[in-house]
Write a protein that holds these residues in place. Structure first.
Motif, PDB file in Angstrom:
ATOM      1  N   UNK A 256       0.859  -1.165   0.088  1.00 47.77           N
ATOM      2  CA  UNK A 256       0.193  -0.002  -0.037  1.00 47.77           C
ATOM      3  C   UNK A 256       0.768   1.270  -0.123  1.00 47.77           C
ATOM      4  N   UNK A 257       2.126   1.088   0.508  1.00 47.91           N
ATOM      5  CA  UNK A 257       2.972   2.233   0.889  1.00 47.91           C
ATOM      6  C   UNK A 257       3.933   2.365  -0.154  1.00 47.91           C
ATOM      7  N   UNK A 258       3.902   1.632  -1.382  1.00 44.89           N
ATOM      8  CA  UNK A 258       4.984   2.023  -2.204  1.00 44.89           C
ATOM      9  C   UNK A 258       4.421   2.922  -3.322  1.00 44.89           C
ATOM     10  N   UNK A 259       5.261   3.493  -3.913  1.00 43.98           N
ATOM     11  CA  UNK A 259       5.153   4.024  -5.504  1.00 43.98           C
ATOM     12  C   UNK A 259       5.286   2.966  -6.356  1.00 43.98           C
ATOM     13  N   UNK A 260       4.841   2.953  -7.738  1.00 44.33           N
ATOM     14  CA  UNK A 260       5.152   1.917  -8.526  1.00 44.33           C
ATOM     15  C   UNK A 260       6.761   1.910  -8.822  1.00 44.33           C
ATOM     16  N   UNK A 261       7.338   0.644  -8.916  1.00 46.57           N
ATOM     17  CA  UNK A 261       8.414   0.564  -8.781  1.00 46.57           C
ATOM     18  C   UNK A 261       9.133  -0.591  -9.558  1.00 46.57           C
ATOM     19  N   UNK A 262      10.490  -0.837  -9.906  1.00 45.88           N
ATOM     20  CA  UNK A 262      10.927  -1.486 -11.088  1.00 45.88           C
ATOM     21  C   UNK A 262      11.552  -2.733 -10.216  1.00 45.88           C
ATOM     22  N   UNK A 263      11.249  -4.038 -10.952  1.00 50.51           N
ATOM     23  CA  UNK A 263      12.109  -5.279 -10.140  1.00 50.51           C
ATOM     24  C   UNK A 263      12.565  -5.956 -11.522  1.00 50.51           C
ATOM     25  N   UNK A 264      13.719  -6.777 -11.007  1.00 50.94           N
ATOM     26  CA  UNK A 264      13.902  -7.733 -12.120  1.00 50.94           C
ATOM     27  C   UNK A 264      13.039  -8.843 -12.022  1.00 50.94           C
ATOM     28  N   UNK A 265      12.748  -9.455 -12.926  1.00 56.20           N
ATOM     29  CA  UNK A 265      12.003 -10.654 -12.958  1.00 56.20           C
ATOM     30  C   UNK A 265      12.176 -11.791 -11.995  1.00 56.20           C
ATOM     31  N   UNK A 266      13.464 -11.817 -11.860  1.00 56.85           N
ATOM     32  CA  UNK A 266      13.807 -13.151 -11.013  1.00 56.85           C
ATOM     33  C   UNK A 266      13.768 -12.874  -9.368  1.00 56.85           C
ATOM     34  N   UNK A 267      13.716 -11.570  -9.296  1.00 52.83           N
ATOM     35  CA  UNK A 267      13.565 -11.296  -7.596  1.00 52.83           C
ATOM     36  C   UNK A 267      12.260 -11.794  -7.145  1.00 52.83           C
ATOM     37  N   UNK A 268      11.236 -11.773  -8.124  1.00 59.44           N
ATOM     38  CA  UNK A 268       9.848 -12.404  -7.813  1.00 59.44           C
ATOM     39  C   UNK A 268      10.094 -13.879  -7.409  1.00 59.44           C
ATOM     40  N   UNK A 269      10.933 -14.643  -8.261  1.00 57.10           N
ATOM     41  CA  UNK A 269      10.832 -16.050  -8.133  1.00 57.10           C
ATOM     42  C   UNK A 269      11.590 -16.382  -6.464  1.00 57.10           C
ATOM     43  N   UNK A 270      12.342 -15.306  -6.101  1.00 61.58           N
ATOM     44  CA  UNK A 270      13.001 -15.476  -4.790  1.00 61.58           C
ATOM     45  C   UNK A 270      12.034 -15.398  -3.519  1.00 61.58           C
ATOM     46  N   UNK A 271      10.730 -15.050  -3.841  1.00 61.90           N
ATOM     47  CA  UNK A 271      10.057 -14.506  -2.811  1.00 61.90           C
ATOM     48  C   UNK A 271       9.912 -13.058  -2.465  1.00 61.90           C
ATOM     49  N   UNK A 272      10.626 -12.366  -3.443  1.00 63.17           N
ATOM     50  CA  UNK A 272      10.350 -10.942  -3.039  1.00 63.17           C
ATOM     51  C   UNK A 272       8.931 -10.310  -2.638  1.00 63.17           C
ATOM     52  N   UNK A 273       7.877 -10.976  -3.607  1.00 64.99           N
ATOM     53  CA  UNK A 273       6.547 -10.602  -3.175  1.00 64.99           C
ATOM     54  C   UNK A 273       5.738 -11.786  -2.753  1.00 64.99           C
ATOM     55  N   UNK A 274       5.108 -11.358  -1.656  1.00 62.84           N
ATOM     56  CA  UNK A 274       4.281 -12.455  -1.028  1.00 62.84           C
ATOM     57  C   UNK A 274       2.875 -12.129  -0.583  1.00 62.84           C
ATOM     58  N   UNK A 275       2.033 -13.029  -0.507  1.00 57.91           N
ATOM     59  CA  UNK A 275       0.562 -12.813  -0.124  1.00 57.91           C
ATOM     60  C   UNK A 275       0.277 -12.589   1.493  1.00 57.91           C
ATOM     61  N   UNK A 276      -0.540 -11.450   1.990  1.00 60.31           N
ATOM     62  CA  UNK A 276      -1.031 -11.380   2.988  1.00 60.31           C
ATOM     63  C   UNK A 276      -2.515 -11.276   3.143  1.00 60.31           C
ATOM     64  N   UNK A 277      -3.070 -11.647   1.944  1.00 64.59           N
ATOM     65  CA  UNK A 277      -4.376 -11.103   1.871  1.00 64.59           C
ATOM     66  C   UNK A 277      -5.484 -12.251   1.889  1.00 64.59           C
TER      67      UNK A 277
END
Lengths: 428, 349
Positions: free
Chosen positions: A220-241
């Motif tokens: 909620x507290x981010x402004x849109x940002x850039x990630x390398x796609x592989x960061x996501x594969x290591x769990x950079x983003x996770x669900x709490x919803x």
């Protein structure tokens, strides 16, 4: 940034004396796992049960699904900023226990936990029926409010996945796949003749139990940002919803984001995959405006020719989806949007809460309101107490004979908007 | 197995009675096949039989809608058909409307499958495409040769309760109904392929054509709030404690009307939310946060508003279809008007 994913194919799971992977079987020392997780004052008890594909087993209410992974080489760890330091992840080598998952379940948090059937018609709608599932049935401590409970359940699932992932650290993977995205200028120069494509990854952040975390930050507290796609594969983003089960992205969905893998598949052949723009789905208009302005700005800034935009949830976030689409198209960047539909049980209503003629390329994951009958299962992991109340259920959903009539909305991952499934809808 | 019983409907022209001058022909039942029914008979073979044909003039039907409908329905009922077919109406507008009206009535009243056939510009298509299968035809009777096989094939499928394929496979006009299907490829892959085509300028097919939204023009501002009778309507799911009408947490199939006369405010003892799309804790602690009865009572007392209506209307807006929402509002908007309500505050969540 380059990441190797080593897939260790799991073909069975069993309880055993020692937690290890041997001959494609994941053995789990149940008491050690429980001891690891119960060390949390917010949890009264945890029982661990196994569910295998094809069994007459129903898991409900399901909160999250997580894939066991372990970082074997390179900086960082799985779930950086949440279960370890915030080191930037996404490079080196990660081992994955492919074919199994941790499923957290238990007394309901909100209205929005789901159902996973391991066989029968419901199994066709959830990708998790094809996995060997280690199910944590979590009983919260007395007096714990639902925010505390959500967090405790979320953390237990993540810890279990990381703990089990360790079993794959020294195992030779069956497959090794490598993914690489270079810095913007290098990447653009690598395939100068191919269209530069980005991925606008919308994260559910409506708040109050509708939250997603990026490196431990409430999105909620981010402004849109850039990630390398592989960061996501290591769990950079996770669900709490706890949004509706059918179209919330579980942590497993994030770890295995199919938009990212499909873009990598076409990378260097038909497209030049440049990277990921993450954004949120806040409820205030100013936030919606700011975030969609920024996705459009970043798409232009990166010199993209096209983007895929994926949504999470429905209703209110439809407006974010359409704002993103409209503004990005107006920057001259072509879009395809990924969504699902709420067209009513008869399919005759309009499917989205917002629309625009510029959204002329839509991939749909199906009508979540369509009814399904789920036959009684021999075994229930968790409890059926909430069947009538969860989103997609109604008074009388749980029938006296143990079968369930409900909208496919109740099935975890049924209409996932990352394009995880083959389910779609068409006009009759 | 006995043959499937078909009753067929024609207008005066296709029954060979006459043109416009005979358009006042009253409903008539003939045993057996008339006119275009012959082409259908050929296609049915041994599987189905047109047991009787009902004929009515287009003017008579459209000008005596109620009476003609009742007469025709009675005739059809007595023939005990397994399926009812009307037309093809090709591009004949009044005939198309009659075919659609009767088919819809038969489907609703007798509960049997129905089928018609029309040209795409026949106004009957848009009027009835959601209600029934309408086979696509050419704009004139010359198209009977292609219409008959498609009509017969779909009629047999409907009568035998077989699964009906998509419009392009069965040859009917798109009904505007969304149906789930499993495609060959994952959604993510389809998205990448669609984007590649869109970038190349190649043709691609969107999986969901954007709907046209109806925009509601806001009413003019209320001039004098001190004389307004105000009502509250919410999609935030506030209901009396225990949710007596069992309004669903998502995809609500109903709304509730609840009495707040004499209540100074809602409390956590008396009210709660049924909504499953947001965290209910704060709404349950103080339901006035979603349905501001407390603030409006204060305004009522101080004279800033005339009065607060004794009832509020509530549903759950979570995944509830637009068609349902519209239907609820159509009902209670009339009630509000009849109760003398002059302004409504709609609260959402």
């Amino acid at each position: 940034m380059r990441l190797e994913i080593g897939e260790i194919l799991i073909r069975d799971i069993q309880f055993g004396d020692r937690t290890k992977v041997s001959g494609g079987t994941l053995y789990i020392n149940k008491s050690e796992l429980v001891a690891k997780l119960i060390d949390d004052e917010h949890i009264k008890s945890i029982s661990v049960e196994l569910a295998k594909p094809g069994e007459s087993t129903r898991i409900t209410p399901v909160k999250d699904v997580i894939e066991p992974r372990v970082k074997v080489d390179g900086p960082g760890n799985i779930f950086p900023g949440v279960l370890g330091k915030v080191t930037t992840a996404g490079s080196g080598r990660t081992h994955v226990l492919k074919g199994c998952a941790v499923v957290s379940c238990g007394k309901i948090v909100g209205f929005q936990e789901g159902i996973i059937d391991m066989s029968g018609p419901g199994a066709d709608y959830t990708p998790f029926s094809k996995l060997f599932n280690i199910v944590l049935v979590i009983e919260p401590a007395a007096g714990l409010d639902q925010y505390g409970y959500e967090k405790a359940a979320r953390m237990a699932g993540l810890k279990a996945a990381v703990w089990l992932g360790e079993a794959g650290r020294n195992v030779q993977p069956d497959n090794i796949i490598s993914y690489e995205t270079k810095s913007v200028l290098e990447q653009a120069a690598e395939y100068p003749d191919l269209p530069k494509i980005g991925y606008v990854y919308m994260l559910q952040t409506q708040g109050l139990l509708h939250d997603t975390y990026v490196y431990g930050v409430d999105a909620k507290k981010i402004v849109p940002s850039l990630l390398y796609p592989t960061e996501v594969m290591d769990g950079a983003i996770l669900s709490g919803n706890c949004v509706s089960a059918c179209d919330k992205n579980t942590t497993y969905h994030h770890q295995n984001n199919p938009v990212i893998t499909s873009l990598y598949e076409a990378h260097g052949k038909e497209i030049n995959f440049m990277g990921v723009i993450i954004t949120n789905e806040n409820v205030f208009l100013a936030d919606k405006e700011r975030s969609s302005n920024w996705t459009a700005k970043l798409a232009k800034f990166l010199g993209l020719d096209g983007v895929i935009i994926s949504q999470e949830g429905f209703g209110n976030p439809d407006t974010d989806l359409i704002m993103n689409c409209k503004k990005i198209e107006k920057e001259g960047v072509k879009t395809v949007i990924l969504t699902d539909e709420y067209a009513g049980r008869d399919g005759a209503s309009q499917s989205l809460a917002d629309s625009d003629p510029l959204a002329d390329a839509v991939v749909t994951a199906g009508n979540a309101n369509e009814l399904i009958v789920l036959p009684k299962m021999d075994r229930v992991i968790g409890m059926l107490d909430y069947t009538d109340k969860i989103a997609g259920g109604f008074s009388g959903s749980l029938r006296p004979d143990g079968s369930i009539e409900a909208e496919i909305q109740v099935i975890t991952g049924a209409t996932n908007e990352l394009g995880f499934n083959r389910l779609s809808a068409t006009m009759y | 197995m006995s043959k499937i019983r078909v009753v067929h409907y024609l207008n005066q022209f296709f029954a060979g009675i006459g043109g416009e001058e005979k358009a006042d022909h009253k409903p008539e039942l003939r045993i057996g096949i008339v006119g275009p029914g012959m082409a259908l008979k050929k296609e049915f073979g041994e599987e189905a039989e047109i047991v009787s044909t009902i004929i009515c003039g287009d003017s008579y039907f459209n000008e005596n809608l109620k009476e003609a409908s009742a007469q025709i329905l009675k005739m059809i009922r007595e023939q005990k058909p397994d399926i009812f077919m009307a037309g093809p109406a090709f591009n004949a507008g009044r005939y198309g409307a009659a075919c659609g009206t009767i088919c819809k009535m038969v489907k609703e009243e007798l509960g049997i499958p129905v089928l018609s056939a029309m040209y795409e510009e026949n106004p009957g298509v848009d009027m009835f495409r959601k209600d029934l299968f309408i086979i696509k035809t050419a704009d004139s009777a010359a198209g009977m040769r292609t219409a008959a096989p498609a009509m017969a094939k779909l009629a047999l499928k409907l009568a035998k309760k077989e699964e009906i394929g998509p419009p392009e496979a069965e040859g009917y006009h798109v009904r505007g109904i969304r149906k789930n299907v499993f495609r060959d490829k994952l959604g993510s892959k389809r998205a990448v392929e669609m984007l590649v085509k869109k970038l190349k300028g190649d043709e691609f097919v969107t999986e969901y054509p954007m709907p046209q939204f109806d925009n509601v023009t806001p009413s003019p501002a209320v001039k004098d709030m001190s004389r307004a009778k105000l009502a509250l309507v919410t999609s935030g799911g506030i209901v009396p404690k225990g949710n007596p009408d069992r309004i669903e947490s998502s995809s609500a199939s109903k709304y509730g009307k609840y009495d707040i006369s004499g209540l100074a405010a809602l409390t956590s003892e008396t009210s709660e939310t049924a909504h499953g799309g947001y965290d209910p804790v704060y709404a349950n602690k103080d339901p006035n946060r979603v349905l501001p009865v407390d603030a409006l009572r204060d305004m009522e007392k101080s004279g800033r508003i005339g009065s607060l209506h004794n009832y509020y209307y509530s549903t759950v807006g979570n995944g509830t279809s637009v068609a349902n929402s519209r239907a609820y509002a159509l009902e209670f908007a009339h009630e509000l008007k009849n109760d003398g309500v002059t302004a409504v505050i709609l609260t959402s969540t």
